[in-house]
Design an enzyme around this catalytic site. Structure first.
Site, PDB file in Angstrom:
ATOM      1  N   ASP A 276       0.982  -1.078  -0.023  1.00 29.10           N
ATOM      2  CA  ASP A 276      -0.037  -0.255  -0.227  1.00 29.10           C
ATOM      3  C   ASP A 276       0.736   1.421  -0.051  1.00 29.10           C
ATOM      4  O   ASP A 276      -0.006   2.051   0.532  1.00 29.10           O
ATOM      5  CB  ASP A 276      -0.965   0.026   1.237  1.00 29.10           C
ATOM      6  CG  ASP A 276      -0.113   0.170   2.275  1.00 29.10           C
ATOM      7  OD1 ASP A 276       0.616  -0.361   2.454  1.00 29.10           O
ATOM      8  OD2 ASP A 276      -0.894   0.097   3.519  1.00 29.10           O
TER       9      ASP A 276
ATOM     10  N   CYS B 160       5.331  -0.581   2.501  1.00 37.72           N
ATOM     11  CA  CYS B 160       5.699  -2.147   2.542  1.00 37.72           C
ATOM     12  C   CYS B 160       7.128  -1.870   3.655  1.00 37.72           C
ATOM     13  O   CYS B 160       7.031  -3.113   4.257  1.00 37.72           O
ATOM     14  CB  CYS B 160       5.442  -2.495   1.435  1.00 37.72           C
ATOM     15  SG  CYS B 160       7.065  -1.981   0.432  1.00 37.72           S
TER      16      CYS B 160
ATOM     17  N   HIS C  72       8.888  -4.290  -3.962  1.00 42.35           N
ATOM     18  CA  HIS C  72       7.906  -4.570  -2.018  1.00 42.35           C
ATOM     19  C   HIS C  72       8.629  -5.337  -1.393  1.00 42.35           C
ATOM     20  O   HIS C  72       9.454  -5.537  -1.762  1.00 42.35           O
ATOM     21  CB  HIS C  72       6.349  -5.807  -2.583  1.00 42.35           C
ATOM     22  CG  HIS C  72       5.682  -6.265  -2.054  1.00 42.35           C
ATOM     23  ND1 HIS C  72       5.220  -4.740  -1.182  1.00 42.35           N
ATOM     24  CD2 HIS C  72       6.029  -7.011  -1.281  1.00 42.35           C
ATOM     25  CE1 HIS C  72       4.379  -5.881  -0.532  1.00 42.35           C
ATOM     26  NE2 HIS C  72       5.135  -6.951  -0.109  1.00 42.35           N
TER      27      HIS C  72
END
Length: 155
Positions: A13, A16, A136
């Site tokens: 979001d 992370c 990520h």
């Protein structure tokens, strides 16, 4: 017995990196994993402290941020902006703990260490995060290792 690693499925979001670090800090302190709401709040709190740390260390950090320093710091305060290596370094200073970043080696299917931050705070029981290689980050939990240690911060 070899140590098994588990990634924890941190939401992607924009928080992370910060979520992974606060999650790892909770585990490192021997606390239970934060719930979704608490993790988001702690991540936002860490983000604010990290951007303050950039400003505090401006003379040492300005050269390695992309573009204009003031614009970078202003943007980094926004919850949807992704963090990276500079934010991991500043997180280690804010929390005064080592942070180790791992990546999965697809050839061997094993984790390899790709970066270490905050070694001046020791190298025992670092906060461990997994970088997936496409922006990520995820928290890593060692299923068999000791996750307890003293912390100097809220986490």
């Amino acid at each position: 017995m070899p140590k098994r690693e588990t990634s924890l499925g941190i939401p992607g979001d924009g928080r992370c990196l910060f979520r992974s670090v606060v999650h790892g800090a909770s585990l490192r302190a021997g606390k239970p994993s934060p719930n979704e709401t608490s993790e988001r709040e702690l991540a936002d709190e860490l983000r604010a402290k990290v951007t303050d740390e950039f400003i505090k260390r401006r003379a040492d950090t300005e050269w390695f941020v992309e573009g204009d320093f003031d614009t970078y710091v202003t943007q980094m305060r926004l919850p949807h902006i992704w963090g990276g290596e500079p934010e991991l370094l500043m997180s280690s200073h804010v929390l005064q703990v080592p942070i180790t970043v791992h990546m999965l080696d697809k050839k061997t299917n094993c984790l390899k260490t790709i970066a270490e931050y905050g070694q001046e705070y020791g190298n025992e029981n670092p906060i461990r995060v997994l970088y997936h290689g496409y922006g990520h980050y995820d928290a890593l939990q060692n299923q068999f290792g000791n996750l307890h240690s003293k912390m100097k911060s809220r986490w």
